[in-house]
Design a protein around this motif. Structure first.
Motif, PDB file in Angstrom:
ATOM      1  N   ASP A  23      56.094  13.800 -14.923  1.00 23.90           N
ATOM      2  CA  ASP A  23      55.185  14.049 -16.044  1.00 23.90           C
ATOM      3  C   ASP A  23      54.496  12.767 -16.508  1.00 23.90           C
ATOM      4  OD1 ASP A  23      57.846  13.250 -16.897  1.00 23.90           O
ATOM      5  OD2 ASP A  23      57.197  13.623 -18.956  1.00 23.90           O
ATOM      6  N   LEU A  24      54.947  11.626 -16.018  1.00 18.33           N
ATOM      7  CA  LEU A  24      54.369  10.359 -16.490  1.00 18.33           C
ATOM      8  C   LEU A  24      53.533   9.648 -15.426  1.00 18.33           C
ATOM      9  CD1 LEU A  24      57.329   8.728 -18.484  1.00 18.33           C
ATOM     10  CD2 LEU A  24      55.426  10.088 -19.364  1.00 18.33           C
ATOM     11  N   PHE A  29      46.586  13.038 -15.548  1.00 20.66           N
ATOM     12  CA  PHE A  29      46.750  13.781 -14.299  1.00 20.66           C
ATOM     13  C   PHE A  29      48.198  13.702 -13.870  1.00 20.66           C
ATOM     14  CE2 PHE A  29      42.689  11.448 -14.240  1.00 20.66           C
ATOM     15  CZ  PHE A  29      41.868  12.508 -14.557  1.00 20.66           C
ATOM     16  N   SER A  30      49.013  14.651 -14.299  1.00 21.27           N
ATOM     17  CA  SER A  30      50.442  14.529 -14.061  1.00 21.27           C
ATOM     18  C   SER A  30      51.067  15.803 -13.543  1.00 21.27           C
ATOM     19  CB  SER A  30      51.147  14.138 -15.356  1.00 21.27           C
ATOM     20  OG  SER A  30      50.997  12.771 -15.554  1.00 21.27           O
ATOM     21  N   GLY A  31      52.324  15.648 -13.154  1.00 22.18           N
ATOM     22  CA  GLY A  31      53.131  16.817 -12.851  1.00 22.18           C
ATOM     23  C   GLY A  31      52.883  17.387 -11.471  1.00 22.18           C
ATOM     24  N   ASN A  32      53.501  18.548 -11.243  1.00 21.39           N
ATOM     25  CA  ASN A  32      53.424  19.110  -9.899  1.00 21.39           C
ATOM     26  C   ASN A  32      52.038  19.650  -9.567  1.00 21.39           C
ATOM     27  OD1 ASN A  32      53.584  21.326 -11.628  1.00 21.39           O
ATOM     28  ND2 ASN A  32      54.880  22.518 -10.251  1.00 21.39           N
ATOM     29  N   LYS A  33      51.230  19.960 -10.594  1.00 18.40           N
ATOM     30  CA  LYS A  33      49.908  20.483 -10.293  1.00 18.40           C
ATOM     31  C   LYS A  33      49.013  19.393  -9.685  1.00 18.40           C
ATOM     32  CE  LYS A  33      50.929  24.590 -11.682  1.00 18.40           C
ATOM     33  NZ  LYS A  33      52.344  24.441 -12.008  1.00 18.40           N
ATOM     34  N   ILE A 241      62.350  12.531 -24.313  1.00 22.18           N
ATOM     35  CA  ILE A 241      61.640  13.161 -23.197  1.00 22.18           C
ATOM     36  C   ILE A 241      61.152  14.525 -23.682  1.00 22.18           C
ATOM     37  CG2 ILE A 241      61.837  14.110 -20.857  1.00 22.18           C
ATOM     38  CD1 ILE A 241      64.037  12.051 -20.315  1.00 22.18           C
ATOM     39  N   LEU A 242      59.836  14.721 -23.585  1.00 20.82           N
ATOM     40  CA  LEU A 242      59.246  15.974 -24.064  1.00 20.82           C
ATOM     41  C   LEU A 242      59.267  17.014 -22.948  1.00 20.82           C
ATOM     42  CD1 LEU A 242      57.753  17.344 -26.448  1.00 20.82           C
ATOM     43  CD2 LEU A 242      55.609  16.457 -25.495  1.00 20.82           C
ATOM     44  N   HIS A 274      61.101  16.572 -13.487  1.00 21.36           N
ATOM     45  CA  HIS A 274      60.266  16.952 -14.640  1.00 21.36           C
ATOM     46  C   HIS A 274      58.854  17.168 -14.118  1.00 21.36           C
ATOM     47  CE1 HIS A 274      58.270  17.365 -18.350  1.00 21.36           C
ATOM     48  NE2 HIS A 274      59.163  16.769 -19.115  1.00 21.36           N
ATOM     49  N   THR A 275      58.467  18.435 -13.996  1.00 21.58           N
ATOM     50  CA  THR A 275      57.196  18.775 -13.352  1.00 21.58           C
ATOM     51  C   THR A 275      55.997  18.712 -14.298  1.00 21.58           C
ATOM     52  OG1 THR A 275      57.978  21.019 -13.749  1.00 21.58           O
ATOM     53  CG2 THR A 275      58.101  20.222 -11.486  1.00 21.58           C
TER      54      THR A 275
END
Ligand SMILES: *Cc1c(COP(=O)(O)O)cnc(C)c1O
Length: 302
Positions: A23-24, A29-33, A241-242, A274-275
């Protein structure tokens, strides 16, 4: 190469918990996407296509990421949205406003048309006049999407006993399974009941070192309980961590619950992916607030 850091979080009942902070990767522009879009957008660029066309619900992390990334790469994007409720609404929700601000052309279609995606009347007629396009499936889980998810784990990650990952379509976990080691177990936490999930994953990978943990779905996709919201708020207080309410919140609730009840059977050293997906908190809070329910604390400087 995109890289994310592992954060040692806690040791509970003898089990060491590390979170991979996908996520960081970047502020926006983060995460699994991001992982899933990387090779798809590269293909659109390489082939000189005019547009990206994709699908999602009104709170979709995938639409959000597609709008931001295509804007950055200067490729126009079109989002076909499930449901017509917001069609003539001046005020979009948070996700769709950001999509719009990033130039995504929003097309609202009925739920019954949405089921048929590319073969619905609306999309077919759109494609008649726009054919130099790349169609990315809902959630981004095509072959190129999975290829991107194979890059989530690095060399060091191959020493963990277990790796946990949230599941929607199953594309992300497939990428992780594919590049894991045989003696590792990959545990997937779905956020919706889907009878064909196992079959779908089996169709995407030949490996068998994975299981699905179905006990923490919380009633279905985009459904949350007060207990879950409370867990997400306490988790932030304690670990800074959010978590998002749709995927990572449910997964971490599940992992902590299993560990605390001494039902964790998959090794002493675990890695949790953390996606991302925190953009969904704002829309979820709008819904919770309007029903007078407990909301997720969104840190001011996030
Ligand atoms: C989409 C999404 C998932 C699920 O990924 P799939 O590849 O569809 O299984 C998990 N976490 C977050 C934050 C997501 O946005």
């Amino acid at each position: 190469m995109i890289n994310s850091n592992n954060q040692l979080v806690d040791k509970i009942n003898g089990i060491t918990i590390t979170i991979k902070r996908e996520d960081l990767i970047d502020d926006y522009f983060s995460g699994n996407k991001l992982r899933k879009l990387k090779y798809n957008l590269q293909k659109a660029k390489d082939l000189g296509l005019d547009k990206i066309i994709t699908f999602g619900g009104p709170f979709s992390n995938h639409l959000y990421a597609t709008a931001l990334l295509s804007n950055k790469l200067n490729i126009p994007s079109v989002g076909f949205i499930r449901g017509e409720e917001l069609k003539n609404n001046e005020k979009y929700n948070h996700t769709l406003s950001i999509c719009k601000m990033n130039g995504m052309d929003l097309k609202f279609i009925s739920r019954s048309s949405y089921k048929h995606k590319e073969s619905s009347f609306e999309v077919k007629s759109y494609l008649k006049n726009n054919n130099n396009v790349l169609i990315i499936p809902e959630g981004g889980s095509n072959e190129l999407g999975i290829k991107g998810c194979k890059e989530i784990l690095n060399e060091i990650d191959l020493s963990f006993d277990a790796i946990c990952c949230p599941i929607g379509t199953g594309g992300t976990i497939t990428g992780i399974i594919e590049c894991s080691k045989k003696n590792q177990i990959i545990i997937g936490f779905p956020s919706l009941m889907n009878q064909s999930l196992k079959k779908n994953i089996r169709n995407m990978t030949k490996k068998s070192n994975w299981i699905i943990q179905n006990d923490y779905i919380f009633g279905g996709y985009a459904k949350v309980s007060e207990e879950l919201v409370d867990f997400i708020n306490n988790f932030y207080k304690k670990y800074k961590i959010l978590l998002d309410p749709i995927y990572t919140g449910k997964m971490l609730f599940g992992i902590f619950d299993l560990i605390k009840k001494n039902k964790w059977n998959w090794g002493k050293n675990i890695l949790i992916i953390h996606t991302g997906g925190q953009q969904g908190i704002i829309g979820m809070n709008q819904k919770l607030f309007s029903k007078g329910k407990l909301i997720i604390n969104f840190p001011e400087n996030y």
